[in-house]
Design a protein around this motif. Structure first.
Motif, PDB file in Angstrom:
ATOM      1  N   ILE A  51      -3.621 -13.634 -67.747  1.00  0.00           N
ATOM      2  CA  ILE A  51      -2.816 -14.474 -67.718  1.00  0.00           C
ATOM      3  C   ILE A  51      -3.287 -15.665 -66.597  1.00  0.00           C
ATOM      4  CG2 ILE A  51      -0.548 -15.565 -68.037  1.00  0.00           C
ATOM      5  CD1 ILE A  51       0.497 -12.815 -69.175  1.00  0.00           C
ATOM      6  N   GLY A  52      -3.052 -16.846 -66.773  1.00  0.00           N
ATOM      7  CA  GLY A  52      -3.307 -16.919 -65.717  1.00  0.00           C
ATOM      8  C   GLY A  52      -1.970 -17.625 -64.220  1.00  0.00           C
ATOM      9  N   ASP A  53      -2.446 -18.263 -63.264  1.00  0.00           N
ATOM     10  CA  ASP A  53      -1.024 -18.082 -62.409  1.00  0.00           C
ATOM     11  C   ASP A  53      -0.377 -19.094 -62.800  1.00  0.00           C
ATOM     12  OD1 ASP A  53      -1.856 -16.520 -60.618  1.00  0.00           O
ATOM     13  OD2 ASP A  53      -2.707 -17.742 -59.599  1.00  0.00           O
ATOM     14  N   GLN A  54      -1.046 -20.181 -63.629  1.00  0.00           N
ATOM     15  CA  GLN A  54       0.068 -21.098 -64.345  1.00  0.00           C
ATOM     16  C   GLN A  54       0.599 -21.428 -65.047  1.00  0.00           C
ATOM     17  OE1 GLN A  54      -2.214 -24.877 -64.908  1.00  0.00           O
ATOM     18  NE2 GLN A  54      -0.321 -26.472 -64.639  1.00  0.00           N
ATOM     19  N   ASP A  55       0.358 -20.464 -66.094  1.00  0.00           N
ATOM     20  CA  ASP A  55       1.456 -19.369 -67.036  1.00  0.00           C
ATOM     21  C   ASP A  55       2.091 -18.690 -66.866  1.00  0.00           C
ATOM     22  OD1 ASP A  55      -0.327 -21.416 -68.975  1.00  0.00           O
ATOM     23  OD2 ASP A  55      -1.469 -20.100 -69.277  1.00  0.00           O
ATOM     24  N   GLN A  56       1.950 -18.090 -65.955  1.00  0.00           N
ATOM     25  CA  GLN A  56       2.940 -17.110 -65.496  1.00  0.00           C
ATOM     26  C   GLN A  56       3.800 -17.533 -64.819  1.00  0.00           C
ATOM     27  OE1 GLN A  56       1.262 -13.450 -63.202  1.00  0.00           O
ATOM     28  NE2 GLN A  56      -0.255 -13.955 -63.631  1.00  0.00           N
ATOM     29  N   ALA A  57       4.212 -18.653 -63.913  1.00  0.00           N
ATOM     30  CA  ALA A  57       4.706 -19.228 -63.693  1.00  0.00           C
ATOM     31  C   ALA A  57       6.029 -19.564 -64.958  1.00  0.00           C
ATOM     32  CB  ALA A  57       5.146 -20.577 -62.749  1.00  0.00           C
ATOM     33  N   HIS A  58       5.763 -20.302 -65.524  1.00  0.00           N
ATOM     34  CA  HIS A  58       7.076 -20.042 -67.271  1.00  0.00           C
ATOM     35  C   HIS A  58       6.910 -19.370 -68.624  1.00  0.00           C
ATOM     36  CE1 HIS A  58       6.548 -24.396 -65.446  1.00  0.00           C
ATOM     37  NE2 HIS A  58       4.760 -24.263 -65.757  1.00  0.00           N
ATOM     38  N   LEU A  59       6.487 -17.729 -68.084  1.00  0.00           N
ATOM     39  CA  LEU A  59       6.286 -16.623 -69.256  1.00  0.00           C
ATOM     40  C   LEU A  59       7.444 -16.668 -69.440  1.00  0.00           C
ATOM     41  CD1 LEU A  59       3.588 -13.855 -68.023  1.00  0.00           C
ATOM     42  CD2 LEU A  59       3.103 -15.275 -69.797  1.00  0.00           C
ATOM     43  N   PHE A  60       8.913 -16.897 -68.740  1.00  0.00           N
ATOM     44  CA  PHE A  60       9.718 -17.236 -69.406  1.00  0.00           C
ATOM     45  C   PHE A  60      10.519 -17.337 -69.889  1.00  0.00           C
ATOM     46  CE2 PHE A  60       9.093 -12.705 -66.452  1.00  0.00           C
ATOM     47  CZ  PHE A  60       8.912 -11.786 -67.629  1.00  0.00           C
ATOM     48  N   ASP A  61       9.922 -18.984 -69.720  1.00  0.00           N
ATOM     49  CA  ASP A  61      11.130 -19.539 -70.455  1.00  0.00           C
ATOM     50  C   ASP A  61      10.947 -20.142 -71.781  1.00  0.00           C
ATOM     51  OD1 ASP A  61      10.307 -20.657 -67.668  1.00  0.00           O
ATOM     52  OD2 ASP A  61       9.498 -22.035 -67.567  1.00  0.00           O
ATOM     53  N   PRO A  62      12.606 -20.923 -72.072  1.00  0.00           N
ATOM     54  CA  PRO A  62      12.211 -20.949 -74.394  1.00  0.00           C
ATOM     55  C   PRO A  62      11.564 -21.980 -74.001  1.00  0.00           C
ATOM     56  CG  PRO A  62      14.317 -22.060 -72.672  1.00  0.00           C
ATOM     57  CD  PRO A  62      13.434 -20.595 -71.700  1.00  0.00           C
ATOM     58  N   ASN A  63      10.759 -21.409 -75.606  1.00  0.00           N
ATOM     59  CA  ASN A  63       9.178 -22.170 -76.417  1.00  0.00           C
ATOM     60  C   ASN A  63       8.428 -21.979 -75.907  1.00  0.00           C
ATOM     61  OD1 ASN A  63      11.749 -22.665 -77.878  1.00  0.00           O
ATOM     62  ND2 ASN A  63      12.842 -24.243 -76.381  1.00  0.00           N
ATOM     63  N   PHE A  64       7.822 -21.041 -75.045  1.00  0.00           N
ATOM     64  CA  PHE A  64       6.478 -21.686 -73.745  1.00  0.00           C
ATOM     65  C   PHE A  64       5.979 -20.686 -74.903  1.00  0.00           C
ATOM     66  CE2 PHE A  64       3.292 -20.048 -70.891  1.00  0.00           C
ATOM     67  CZ  PHE A  64       2.583 -21.181 -70.702  1.00  0.00           C
ATOM     68  N   THR A  65       4.778 -20.928 -74.917  1.00  0.00           N
ATOM     69  CA  THR A  65       3.889 -20.104 -75.953  1.00  0.00           C
ATOM     70  C   THR A  65       2.403 -20.261 -75.586  1.00  0.00           C
ATOM     71  OG1 THR A  65       2.836 -18.886 -77.926  1.00  0.00           O
ATOM     72  CG2 THR A  65       3.726 -21.570 -78.044  1.00  0.00           C
ATOM     73  N   THR A  66       1.163 -19.388 -75.412  1.00  0.00           N
ATOM     74  CA  THR A  66       0.266 -19.389 -75.151  1.00  0.00           C
ATOM     75  C   THR A  66      -0.424 -18.663 -76.545  1.00  0.00           C
ATOM     76  OG1 THR A  66      -0.173 -17.253 -74.437  1.00  0.00           O
ATOM     77  CG2 THR A  66       0.059 -19.036 -72.596  1.00  0.00           C
ATOM     78  N   LYS A  67       0.215 -19.489 -77.685  1.00  0.00           N
ATOM     79  CA  LYS A  67      -0.272 -18.149 -79.276  1.00  0.00           C
ATOM     80  C   LYS A  67      -0.098 -20.085 -79.698  1.00  0.00           C
ATOM     81  CE  LYS A  67       1.727 -14.155 -78.523  1.00  0.00           C
ATOM     82  NZ  LYS A  67       2.442 -13.190 -79.031  1.00  0.00           N
ATOM     83  N   GLY A  68      -0.161 -21.036 -79.792  1.00  0.00           N
ATOM     84  CA  GLY A  68      -0.385 -22.121 -80.455  1.00  0.00           C
ATOM     85  C   GLY A  68       0.784 -22.063 -81.260  1.00  0.00           C
TER      86      GLY A  68
END
Length: 530
Positions: free
Chosen positions: A464-481
């Motif tokens: 997981i990239g650093d930019q995505d790590q900062a938002h992993l536990f945010d609601p409605n954030f996904t890297t799965k499209g």
């Protein structure tokens, strides 16, 4: 009377005091933590003393406070250096910081034995501020050396370190220290330049970085759980303090206009400020809900969908097959006696999955209602097996092996088994999906430390990239499209936090990801905050 120019310093003082008390109370025996506690205390000493100086009008009082304030400021870079050396666990750390402390004592003597270090105070537009003598430039050289060498020690350790967690901790410490050093801008006013000392901005930012390191990376071996009620309490207390100061100052202004102190000036001031206070408080609470906590009801509604769609999907196929068999029996194409065992097995599975869906809804209801998890003892083995069962469909379809390293005899934790199963299941599902077709195993391990049961779920996926790590536990954030709802990790983090635990992620692009969950052991007092 408190000056307006003193308010930022007082707020930062209180925050550093709270952080220092927290660090000391949690792990008072750790050398690195002791160094940071001393650093916090000296920051409080500096900001609080200067806040008072800005507010006094008596020259002699200001000069005395000047000496008292600088008596602490002298040791600020030494405390920082002590913390830096202790944090990297240098074998000769005690000897390395002894000389700076002795030099600090020498500077301290010059403050109280003459005018070589500080030379009275000067009145600026924001209040009194110290003038310095001919020894002060030597102190600045001493400070510069300690700051530079401390950063060099930390940076060298960062380059040498291989642990993802430790590197994250060191990165937060380095950035926090570098940010704090920018507060040296305040020394400009010591040399007669009328620039308001705004170094408190950098000390405040440094504090925020340390708090983030504690909450997300167990900086200094600490875990910090910040609850919604605590945030509200701090904001309310801060606004109340500001309200009081504004009301007092406005009353003083009205007294100056009328030429005398009376009840009506105070009453008018109180009415005016009160009319502004409640709308301001309501707006602040709404802003906190929007920016920090999100739409809790909407998130929980989507969370129910997220968690029950698995059991419902498992129900759909056996129900459809059973219906087809019943139609064949009705048309005389099949003998009921031949199909009855399979139909009974499918119905048993449907009942089990229906019960599982109901239990998940109840678990999420408890979470949404903020009732806190139930207080029963929960076996960590039961949690793990339930989590694996919840992720069974994903494990089967992806054909990814799961390697367990869970020793027998681990102490129980306290809480809701269903909520914790949801959390573990989500972590396993995420790890399996991250493998992206690879048949390397996902590893799930558990062990105990002094106070916690520690769970680790590790994959060797794309990371997981650093930019995505900062938002992993945010609601409605996904890297799965379109395939993802962005609620699995959000719910997982909420569940772990409600159980008094912490969850952190350590990931490198191309190497994999590890989620680490810490849950208080049942034997600990106050295992979780209800």
């Amino acid at each position: 009377m408190i000056s307006f120019h003193s308010i930022p310093l007082l707020i930062v003082s209180v925050l550093f005091l709270l952080l220092g008390v927290y660090v000391f109370a949690q792990r008072r025996g750790s050398p690195g933590n002791i160094g940071y506690v001393l650093w916090c205390y000296l920051t409080v000493h500096w900001h609080f003393t200067w806040a008072i100086i800005y507010s006094v009008n008596d020259l002699r009082t200001a000069e005395l406070l000047n000496k008292i304030g600088y008596s602490g400021i002298i040791f600020l870079p030494i405390a920082y250096y002590d913390f830096a050396v202790s944090f990297v666990r240098k074998k000769n750390g005690n000897l390395r910081v002894l000389v700076p402390y002795l030099i600090g004592l020498a500077f301290l003597a010059t403050i109280w034995m003459g005018n070589h270090f500080v030379v009275g105070v000067q009145k600026y537009w924001w209040g009194y501020f110290p003038n310095v003598g001919n020894w002060h430039p030597y102190y600045l050289c001493f400070l510069t050396y300690l700051c530079w060498d401390g950063l060099k020690v930390l940076s060298k350790e960062y380059r040498r370190e291989t642990s993802i967690l430790r590197k994250s901790q060191l990165k937060h410490v380095i950035v926090a220290c570098a940010c704090y050093m920018l507060a040296a801008i305040d020394f400009i006013a010591n040399y007669g330049v009328p620039v308001y000392p705004f170094g408190f901005i950098f000390t405040f930012l440094s504090l925020l970085i340390v708090v983030r390191g504690i909450s997300q990376h167990q900086l200094m071996g600490l875990s910090l759980v910040i609850r919604k009620t605590a945030i509200y309490s701090v904001v309310t207390a801060s606004l109340t303090a500001i309200y009081f100061i504004i009301a007092t100052q406005l009353a003083k202004l009205l007294e100056g206009v009328s030429g005398q102190a009376n009840f009506w000036s105070a009453a008018v001031a109180a009415v005016v400020v009160t009319a502004l206070f409640q709308p301001m408080m309501n707006r602040m609470r709404n802003l906190l809900d929007e920016k920090l906590f999100g739409d809790w009801l909407g998130d929980m509604s989507r969370g129910v969908v997220h968690e029950v769609k698995g059991p419902l999907a498992s129900i759909s196929l056996p129900a459809e097959l059973t219906l087809m068999d019943l139609e064949d029996i009705e048309k005389g194409k099949q003998d009921i006696r031949a199909l009855l065992p399979a139909m009974k097995e499918r119905m048993r599975g449907i009942l089990n999955k229906t019960g599982e869906a109901a239990e998940r809804i109840e678990a999420l209801y408890e979470l949404a209602a903020s009732r806190g998890p139930s207080a029963g003892a929960v076996s960590i083995h039961d949690i793990i097996q339930g989590g694996i069962s919840a992720a069974k469909n994903v494990l089967g379809s992806a054909n990814v092996p799961l390697v367990l390293d869970v020793p027998q005899g681990l102490p129980p934790v306290r809480g809701s088994v269903k909520q914790l199963e949801i959390a573990v299941g989500n972590l396993v599902k995420n790890a399996v999906e991250a493998m992206n077709g690879s048949h390397d195993p996902v590893r799930l391990s558990a062990y105990e430390d002094k106070k916690h049961i520690v769970l680790s779920v590790r994959d060797t996926g794309s990371g997981i990239g650093d930019q995505d790590q900062a938002h992993l536990f945010d609601p409605n954030f996904t890297t799965k499209g379109a395939k993802g709802m962005g609620l699995g990790l959000y719910l997982t983090e909420k569940i772990i936090r409600e159980h008094g635990g912490t969850i952190t992620v350590h990931s490198e692009v191309g190497k994999g990801t590890e989620f680490i969950v810490k849950l208080p052991k049942l034997s600990e007092k106050n295992s979780f905050a209800a």
